[in-house]
Design a protein around this motif. Structure first.
Motif, short mmCIF file in Angstrom:
data_model
loop_
_atom_site.label_atom_id
_atom_site.label_comp_id
_atom_site.label_asym_id
_atom_site.label_seq_id
_atom_site.Cartn_x
_atom_site.Cartn_y
_atom_site.Cartn_z
N MET A 523 0.85 -1.19 0.00
CA MET A 523 0.00 0.00 0.00
C MET A 523 0.88 1.23 0.00
SD MET A 523 -1.37 0.11 3.93
CE MET A 523 -0.26 -0.24 5.30
N ILE A 524 0.39 2.30 -0.61
CA ILE A 524 1.08 3.58 -0.58
C ILE A 524 0.58 4.34 0.64
CG2 ILE A 524 1.61 5.68 -1.86
CD1 ILE A 524 2.57 3.11 -3.15
N HIS A 525 1.50 4.84 1.43
CA HIS A 525 1.13 5.45 2.70
C HIS A 525 0.64 6.88 2.54
CE1 HIS A 525 4.07 2.29 4.29
NE2 HIS A 525 2.83 1.86 4.48
N THR A 526 -0.40 7.03 1.72
CA THR A 526 -1.10 8.31 1.58
C THR A 526 -2.57 8.05 1.80
OG1 THR A 526 -1.33 7.96 -0.82
CG2 THR A 526 0.59 9.22 -0.07
N HIS A 527 -3.27 9.09 2.21
CA HIS A 527 -4.69 8.89 2.52
C HIS A 527 -5.51 8.63 1.27
CE1 HIS A 527 -4.71 9.76 6.84
NE2 HIS A 527 -3.73 10.61 6.59
N GLN A 528 -5.22 9.33 0.20
CA GLN A 528 -5.99 9.16 -1.03
C GLN A 528 -5.03 9.01 -2.21
OE1 GLN A 528 -9.23 8.80 -1.02
NE2 GLN A 528 -9.49 9.30 1.14
N MET A 529 -5.45 8.24 -3.20
CA MET A 529 -4.69 8.10 -4.44
C MET A 529 -5.68 7.94 -5.58
SD MET A 529 -1.88 5.23 -5.68
CE MET A 529 -0.46 6.02 -4.95
N LYS A 530 -5.53 8.77 -6.60
CA LYS A 530 -6.43 8.68 -7.74
C LYS A 530 -6.21 7.35 -8.47
CE LYS A 530 -6.75 13.66 -8.55
NZ LYS A 530 -6.54 14.74 -9.54
N PRO A 531 -7.26 6.79 -9.06
CA PRO A 531 -7.12 5.53 -9.78
C PRO A 531 -6.02 5.58 -10.84
CG PRO A 531 -9.43 6.07 -9.52
CD PRO A 531 -8.67 7.24 -9.04
N ARG A 532 -5.91 6.70 -11.53
CA ARG A 532 -4.87 6.80 -12.56
C ARG A 532 -3.48 6.67 -11.96
NH1 ARG A 532 -3.91 12.41 -15.60
NH2 ARG A 532 -3.04 12.83 -13.55
N LYS A 533 -3.25 7.33 -10.82
CA LYS A 533 -1.95 7.25 -10.16
C LYS A 533 -1.65 5.83 -9.69
CE LYS A 533 -0.73 11.57 -10.51
NZ LYS A 533 0.44 11.96 -11.34
N ALA A 534 -2.68 5.15 -9.19
CA ALA A 534 -2.48 3.78 -8.74
C ALA A 534 -2.09 2.88 -9.90
CB ALA A 534 -3.75 3.26 -8.07
N ILE A 535 -2.76 3.05 -11.06
CA ILE A 535 -2.43 2.25 -12.24
C ILE A 535 -1.01 2.56 -12.71
CG2 ILE A 535 -3.02 1.80 -14.64
CD1 ILE A 535 -4.99 0.61 -12.71
N GLU A 536 -0.66 3.83 -12.71
CA GLU A 536 0.69 4.22 -13.14
C GLU A 536 1.74 3.59 -12.24
OE1 GLU A 536 0.67 8.45 -13.13
OE2 GLU A 536 -0.18 8.62 -15.14
N TYR A 537 1.50 3.60 -10.94
CA TYR A 537 2.46 3.03 -10.01
C TYR A 537 2.58 1.52 -10.22
CZ TYR A 537 4.84 1.88 -5.66
OH TYR A 537 5.74 1.40 -4.73
N ALA A 538 1.44 0.86 -10.40
CA ALA A 538 1.47 -0.59 -10.62
C ALA A 538 2.22 -0.93 -11.91
CB ALA A 538 0.05 -1.14 -10.67
N LEU A 539 2.02 -0.14 -12.95
CA LEU A 539 2.75 -0.38 -14.20
C LEU A 539 4.24 -0.17 -14.00
CD1 LEU A 539 0.41 1.38 -16.79
CD2 LEU A 539 1.05 -1.04 -16.78
N ASP A 540 4.61 0.88 -13.30
CA ASP A 540 6.03 1.19 -13.10
C ASP A 540 6.71 0.13 -12.26
OD1 ASP A 540 8.30 3.19 -13.23
OD2 ASP A 540 8.04 3.04 -11.06
N GLN A 541 6.01 -0.37 -11.21
CA GLN A 541 6.60 -1.37 -10.33
C GLN A 541 6.27 -2.79 -10.76
OE1 GLN A 541 8.68 -0.63 -7.62
NE2 GLN A 541 8.62 1.37 -8.64
N GLN A 542 5.55 -2.93 -11.86
CA GLN A 542 5.20 -4.24 -12.43
C GLN A 542 4.43 -5.10 -11.41
OE1 GLN A 542 8.48 -6.05 -14.53
NE2 GLN A 542 9.43 -4.07 -14.85
N ILE A 543 3.43 -4.51 -10.82
CA ILE A 543 2.54 -5.22 -9.89
C ILE A 543 1.33 -5.67 -10.70
CG2 ILE A 543 1.19 -5.02 -7.78
CD1 ILE A 543 3.06 -2.79 -6.90
N PRO A 544 1.01 -6.94 -10.70
CA PRO A 544 -0.01 -7.45 -11.63
C PRO A 544 -1.44 -7.06 -11.30
CG PRO A 544 0.81 -9.22 -10.24
CD PRO A 544 1.68 -8.03 -9.97
N PHE A 545 -1.77 -6.79 -10.01
CA PHE A 545 -3.15 -6.51 -9.64
C PHE A 545 -3.22 -5.26 -8.76
CE2 PHE A 545 -3.16 -11.06 -10.47
CZ PHE A 545 -4.26 -11.20 -11.28
#
Length: 599
Positions: A523-545
């Motif tokens: 989990m990212i230790h922020t209170h809120q994260m936009k869906p786009r930012k979450a997808i971008e982070y998962a792509l960058d870190q190669q997290i499948p889900f």
């Protein structure tokens, strides 16, 4: 006459820091301008004083003016000094470069390199365990007495430590001598063991060839008396082959025998007292020209004719038109007929023939070839010696590559363990060097990154209107190459948990449920994260889900799970989330080494 009064106006203590600095800067400029004007006025007054006598009150006024101006100038100087003084309260000064410099011949392992290194070590460890070996661990430093006089000319590369207690200590040069000390310390008669750890050599590092001063070695050894002749040697070579095969390398194993090499040296007229030292020079034939090696042998006290004859015998091509190691052995006898008159040579040839038969029974002969120039410069070898080399070069591209030399080797050492005990215990072992293999695999991984990880298009990060239905419109499609691997990237996480319009505590609770279920979650230790930012982070870190939690999900006790690879999103019940993700990840299971190579 009224006394002139010059005052300084300082900013209010609660003024913003940035405004305060700006105010001080402008204030200093005004003070300087006033000081120059006042000094000119003072010069004018002094000039008038010279032209006509001045009343006592005027003189007092001039003195007061001068004192006031001096105070003003001092205030102005102090203001400028304060502006130039660095602000050390907002952060630490950067330390000197000597504190940040890595020691010569060492390296840092980042997350990706560490993942690849651990994948290599796990593969090698599994191969050794399959052969029934047990694992031991010895200290990274030994007493200097235990290490000295064991490595010949290589002893100069040992790191000696300064111990305040008076005990002479040294960092271990390899894992073989510590094994011999371990056998003597625990009074053991036999063992089949493996050990993986770092060793240290005060060598001249060549980083692009994987030559470091600190590096991993993976050792496999069989020690014991009354064992079938050459059977342990054959299994050690087979174990090394199995480990290298698990790493999917293209390699060749060169084999020789110290007894055969000694007999050839004897035929060439090299004194037996210089044989071990000459072997250290012969061992450089794969890195240096024959002329260089010959000159080095001559410098050790060997005649030029003997040195030239010996080098020509060990470099003579014996595999041309000959198939198999047995055919090569026959060719050696044809080219060196005097060998048949030397008992040591006859014994060595019999050992090599028996080794060939055993390796053939274990399907381990395919990558083995005979190489008379192989010497293995360490003192303690007494029989069969062998060495593995890659058939590739590092950084191959546009016809340019760098050879990295040996990736593993070993041999028989029957007299080493006896130095630490009351009886001789025959032994044979191999060692695989991780760093050189790592240098080659990193070049493969970097090539894969360029070829298989295209940059996402601009619409790949389009924010969704609803996180429960569609987080992005253009995540990788089904035919994207990234879907052919499991996506476990630098974070080693399988699921990214993100919350939308709900407190961070819900993110923590879902992570805890996934952790209890054995699923790697982040989990990212922020209170809120936009869906786009979450997808971008998962792509960058190669997290499948990505698992999304919002107010709607909390209300319905569900979780929205985004499959990054397929670009699909499913809404699953909260109670079934762990089992759903576990099954989804099982279908993408990938070999750890393949995974590390495809970051």
């Amino acid at each position: 006459m009224t006394t002139m009064r010059i005052t300084t106006r300082y900013p209010h203590p609660h003024t913003n820091e940035r405004n305060s600095k700006t105010h001080l800067r402008h204030l200093g400029h005004r003070h300087l301008l006033l000081a120059v004007t006042a000094l000119l006025l003072l010069q004018l007054l002094q000039l008038l004083h010279l032209l006509q006598p001045c009343a006592p009150t005027q003189s007092n006024h001039a003195t007061a003016l001068k004192q006031t101006l001096q105070i003003h100038v001092n205030v102005t100087k102090n203001t400028h000094i304060k502006q130039r003084r660095p602000n050390t309260t907002r952060g630490l000064r950067r330390p000197p470069r000597s504190m940040l410099k890595l020691p010569k011949g060492t390296r840092d392992f980042g997350p990706q390199d560490m993942a690849l290194t651990m994948a290599l070590i796990d593969k090698v460890k599994t191969a050794f365990k399959i052969h029934g070996a047990v694992e031991i661990c010895t200290p990274v430093f030994e007493t200097t007495d235990a290490l000295k006089n064991k490595y010949g000319e290589e002893s100069k590369l040992i790191f000696n430590l300064q111990d305040e207690g008076g005990e002479a200590l040294s960092l271990r040069y390899d894992l073989t001598v510590p094994l011999a000390r371990y056998m003597g310390s625990h009074n053991l008669d036999k063992i089949k063991r493996f050990q993986i750890g770092k060793v240290y050599r005060r060598d001249q590092p060549t980083l692009n060839k994987g030559r470091f001063r600190e590096f991993y070695q993976c050792d496999f050894d069989i020690c014991g008396s009354n064992l079938a002749k050459m059977a342990p040697d054959a299994e050690v070579i087979k174990a090394m082959e199995d480990a290298l095969e698990s790493l999917k390398l293209d390699y060749t194993i060169s084999v020789n025998h110290r007894g055969l090499l000694s007999a050839l040296a004897n035929i060439s007229g090299i004194p037996s007292s210089l044989f071990v030292s000459v072997c250290a020079s012969i061992d450089k034939l794969d890195k240096k020209d024959p002329e260089f090696v010959i000159q080095e042998i001559v410098q050790k006290g060997v005649s030029l004719s003997s040195a030239m004859d010996f080098v020509s015998r060990v470099t003579l091509q014996i595999d041309k038109g000959v198939s198999g190691v047995s055919g090569m052995l026959d060719r050696i006898l044809e080219q060196n007929q005097k060998l048949s008159q030397i008992p040591k040579a006859i014994q060595a040839l019999e050992d090599l023939r028996l080794l060939t038969q055993y390796l053939q029974q274990m399907d381990g002969l395919g990558r083995v070839r005979l190489d008379l120039s192989l010497a293995r410069g360490l003192d303690y070898y007494t029989g069969v010696i062998f060495e593995a080399k890659l058939n590739h070069k590092v950084g191959v591209g546009d016809g340019v590559g760098v050879g990295i030399g040996s990736i593993g080797g070993g041999g028989r050492y029957d007299n080493l363990i006896g130095m630490f005990g009351s009886k001789q215990i025959p032994a044979v072992g191999c060692s695989i060097g991780i760093e050189r293999i790592l240098a080659y695999l990193i070049s493969i991984r970097d090539s894969n990154l360029k070829a298989r990880r295209p940059k996402p298009s601009s619409n790949a990060t389009t924010e969704a209107n609803d996180a429960t239905t569609q987080a992005t419109d253009a995540t990788p499609q089904a035919n994207d190459p990234r879907n052919q691997r499991s996506f476990n990237g630098p974070t080693q996480a399988s699921v990214l948990v993100a919350t939308i319009d709900v407190p961070i505590q819900h993110k923590m609770r879902l992570c805890s449920e996934l952790w209890r279920g054995g699923i790697s979650a982040q989990m990212i230790h922020t209170h809120q994260m936009k869906p786009r930012k979450a997808i971008e982070y998962a792509l960058d870190q190669q997290i499948p889900f990505v698992a999304f939690l919002g107010s709607e999900e909390l209300k319905n006790q569900t979780v929205s799970v985004k499959d990054i690879g397929l670009g699909k999103q499913m809404v699953v019940m909260r109670s079934e989330c762990v089992s759903y993700l576990r099954n989804a990840l099982a279908t993408r299971a990938m070999d750890s080494l393949d995974e590390a190579l495809n970051y």
